[in-house]
Structures are given as C-alpha cells and as structure tokens.
Scaffold this active site. Sequence first.
Site, short mmCIF file in Angstrom:
data_model
loop_
_atom_site.label_atom_id
_atom_site.label_comp_id
_atom_site.label_asym_id
_atom_site.label_seq_id
_atom_site.Cartn_x
_atom_site.Cartn_y
_atom_site.Cartn_z
N ASP A 38 0.82 -1.16 0.12
CA ASP A 38 0.03 -0.10 -0.05
C ASP A 38 1.01 1.26 0.08
OD1 ASP A 38 -3.35 0.22 0.93
OD2 ASP A 38 -2.14 2.17 0.80
N ASP A 65 3.83 3.06 -4.20
CA ASP A 65 2.57 3.67 -5.01
C ASP A 65 2.80 2.86 -6.19
OD1 ASP A 65 1.48 5.65 -6.41
OD2 ASP A 65 3.07 7.40 -5.57
N TYR A 157 -13.50 7.72 -12.59
CA TYR A 157 -13.55 6.68 -12.03
C TYR A 157 -14.00 5.11 -12.98
CZ TYR A 157 -14.28 3.01 -8.32
OH TYR A 157 -14.34 2.03 -7.45
N THR A 192 -16.08 0.89 2.81
CA THR A 192 -14.58 1.14 2.84
C THR A 192 -14.21 2.62 2.86
OG1 THR A 192 -14.27 1.25 0.48
CG2 THR A 192 -14.40 -1.17 1.40
N1 LIG Z 1 -15.63 0.44 -1.85
C1 LIG Z 1 -16.49 0.28 -2.97
O1 LIG Z 1 -17.48 0.51 -3.08
C2 LIG Z 1 -15.80 -0.29 -4.31
C3 LIG Z 1 -16.78 -0.64 -5.30
C4 LIG Z 1 -16.22 -1.14 -6.68
C5 LIG Z 1 -14.84 -1.13 -6.73
N2 LIG Z 1 -14.09 -0.91 -5.59
C6 LIG Z 1 -12.60 -0.96 -5.69
O2 LIG Z 1 -12.05 -1.82 -4.98
C7 LIG Z 1 -10.63 -1.52 -4.76
C8 LIG Z 1 -10.38 -1.40 -3.14
O3 LIG Z 1 -10.92 -0.06 -2.73
P1 LIG Z 1 -11.62 0.06 -1.27
O4 LIG Z 1 -13.07 0.03 -1.57
O5 LIG Z 1 -11.10 -0.86 -0.34
O6 LIG Z 1 -11.18 1.43 -0.92
P2 LIG Z 1 -10.00 2.01 0.37
O7 LIG Z 1 -10.01 3.52 0.27
O8 LIG Z 1 -10.64 1.55 1.56
O9 LIG Z 1 -8.74 1.25 -0.01
C9 LIG Z 1 -7.94 1.38 -1.20
C10 LIG Z 1 -6.48 1.20 -0.68
O10 LIG Z 1 -5.71 1.84 -1.76
C11 LIG Z 1 -4.41 2.47 -1.43
N3 LIG Z 1 -4.06 3.26 -2.36
C12 LIG Z 1 -4.45 4.48 -2.86
N4 LIG Z 1 -3.67 4.94 -3.77
C13 LIG Z 1 -2.67 4.14 -3.83
C14 LIG Z 1 -1.33 4.11 -4.45
N5 LIG Z 1 -1.08 5.04 -5.10
N6 LIG Z 1 -0.59 3.03 -4.33
C15 LIG Z 1 -0.83 2.09 -3.59
N7 LIG Z 1 -1.97 2.08 -2.72
C16 LIG Z 1 -2.83 3.20 -2.90
C17 LIG Z 1 -5.15 3.34 -0.12
O11 LIG Z 1 -4.00 3.65 0.65
C18 LIG Z 1 -6.07 2.21 0.52
O12 LIG Z 1 -5.50 1.64 1.48
C19 LIG Z 1 -10.38 -0.40 -5.41
O13 LIG Z 1 -9.82 -0.66 -6.76
C20 LIG Z 1 -11.71 0.44 -5.86
O14 LIG Z 1 -11.84 1.01 -6.89
C21 LIG Z 1 -14.51 -0.47 -4.45
#
Ligand SMILES: NC(=O)c1ccc[n+]([C@@H]2O[C@H](COP(=O)([O-])OP(=O)(O)OC[C@H]3O[C@@H](n4cnc5c(N)ncnc54)[C@H](O)[C@@H]3O)[C@@H](O)[C@H]2O)c1
Length: 255
Positions: A38, A65, A157, A192
């Site tokens: 992360d 990153d 997005y 999340t």
């Molecule tokens: N939560 C939802 O409703 C949802 C729905 C559809 C898809 N998603 C996808 O699920 C995945 C996980 O997201 P989430 O919902 O757990 O969100 P979250 O914000 O809880 O987790 C995302 C994580 O990605 C990390 N991150 C951000 N930029 C980064 C970078 N440049 N390099 C490395 N790490 C980085 C953040 O620090 C965080 O820990 C994402 O791809 C998101 O688009 C989420």
Amino acid sequence: MQRRHEGRRILVTGAGSGIGRGVALRLLAEGATLVAADIAETGLKETVEAADAADRDRLHTVRIDVADPESVRAGCASALNTLDGIDVLVNAAGIMRAAHTHEMPFEDWNQVIGVNLTGTFLMCRAVLPRLIESDHPVIVNFSSTAAFGSNPYMAAYSASKGGVNALTHSLALEYVKHGLRAVNIVPGGINTGITSGLQLPADADWKLMARLTGWLNNGALGDPKDIAGVVAMVASEDGRYITGSEIRVDGGALM
Ligand SMILES: NC(=O)c1ccc[n+]([C@@H]2O[C@H](COP(=O)([O-])OP(=O)(O)OC[C@H]3O[C@@H](n4cnc5c(N)ncnc54)[C@H](O)[C@@H]3O)[C@@H](O)[C@H]2O)c1
C-alpha cells in the site's frame, strides 16, 4: 475455514484498507504467504494488527505507490524476493474523485487514471515474468459496477475501471498459454474508505445514485468480507475454469 492457499505466494495492493485488507486477511487465513502492499504505511500496520497472531509470520508488508513506475519496480522486486516468486497478484489499490465532469480538474482525472488503470498495468508488468513461472498463475483486478452501470459524477473513475476490464481481458488471452488466469472482480457499493470518503458535488442529485447499493441487506453497503471470499475462490483451484471475465459482487445492484 478452508486452506486453499497453503503454500501459495501472493501480493495484494491496496492492502492497507477496505477490500484489499479484507482480501489479504482472508488469503492469509487460507494459508497463503503474503505481501501486503500500500502507499499508506499506517494502513499496513493496522492490517498486520488485524491478522491472526498465528498467521503473522506469513504476512509481510511493502510500501508501493502503484502510480509511480520506480516505486512499483523497487517494491515488486522486494516482494518477489521476500516470496521467492509469486503465484497470485491482486490489484486492489484504487482511488475515487467525484465531480461534475465539466468541473473536474485535469490533475484529478490524471490521478484517478494513474492509480486505478496505469497502476494496475504497472503492477502486472512488474510481476508477469515471475508470475508465469508459477504452476497456477492468477491475476485478480478490481473493476466496479461504475464501469457497467451509469455512475454520475464519476466519469474518471468509471473510465478507469472500464480500462481495467479491457486490460484484464487482453492479459487473459495473451498469457493463456502460460496457464495464467486473469479475472475482474466487479463490486457494488462496499463499506470502505472509498465510500466513507465519497464527496459528491453539493448539488448532486441522489436519485441518480440509486444503484450504488444492492437489494440484499435492505440496501445497505456490502462488507469487504463479501468480496474477500469471492477473491479467495477465484484465486484458488476452485476458480480454475474462470478467466478473461468478470464476477459481479453487488448485492444485485445492477439487476
Ligand atoms: N468500496 C466500493 O464501494 C468499491 C466498489 C467497486 C470497486 N471498488 C474498488 O475496490 C478497490 C479497493 O478499494 P476500497 O473500497 O477498499 O477503498 P479503500 O480506500 O478502503 O482502499 C484503497 C486502498 O488503496 C490504497 N491506495 C490508494 N492509492 C494508492 C497508490 N497510489 N498506491 C498504492 N496504494 C494506494 C489506499 O491507501 C487504500 O489503502 C479499489 O480498486 C476500488 O476502486 C470499491
């Protein structure tokens, strides 16, 4: 709990929060040796704290990153060294920036594409040469219902996730002769960091957001565990006939 990932070497991005953390903990509980990656080191510490004490010796962390090619190169080299190879890559790192499309700053557009789409590409590129040495190599990428339904205020997005779909399909066919499987997970609204931090324009019309959550659970957001179990199945031999396709896990939001 099944132990479908005993002896499997797994790298999960976005593992410092939400879905990525849930996936990492589930794969770990199923026996994997795992590197949690992360950009946020505090998040990675919390993930280690959340792991069962009995599993912690198989859990390692690295700061990456995903949008920065040099960080990806160095972080993946370190992870591949720690794991001595790799069997599964899960790309769960992602960000969201919401705005009226005509007001979206150029920098925000580029940041969303840079993390969600280019970041997924950079991670795949960095690990593929070692990944295809595995007996059962798997890439799990994160799409979204935003790429299939119509999500207002989320053009960048949605476009980034549409790109992830296409990227995954290309990988699946290009490397199929190496036994690689590549699958998109398509979550609906999950509780999340992304959803709790969602900042829509002040005059957003919430009626247009009706499909953010599913019909199950009385329309409440899903839980990262709802996604983690599906990823554990897809990445295991139970998913051996799934590739080049999507698995939608949205409580019925798009039906
Ligand atoms: N939560 C939802 O409703 C949802 C729905 C559809 C898809 N998603 C996808 O699920 C995945 C996980 O997201 P989430 O919902 O757990 O969100 P979250 O914000 O809880 O987790 C995302 C994580 O990605 C990390 N991150 C951000 N930029 C980064 C970078 N440049 N390099 C490395 N790490 C980085 C953040 O620090 C965080 O820990 C994402 O791809 C998101 O688009 C989420």
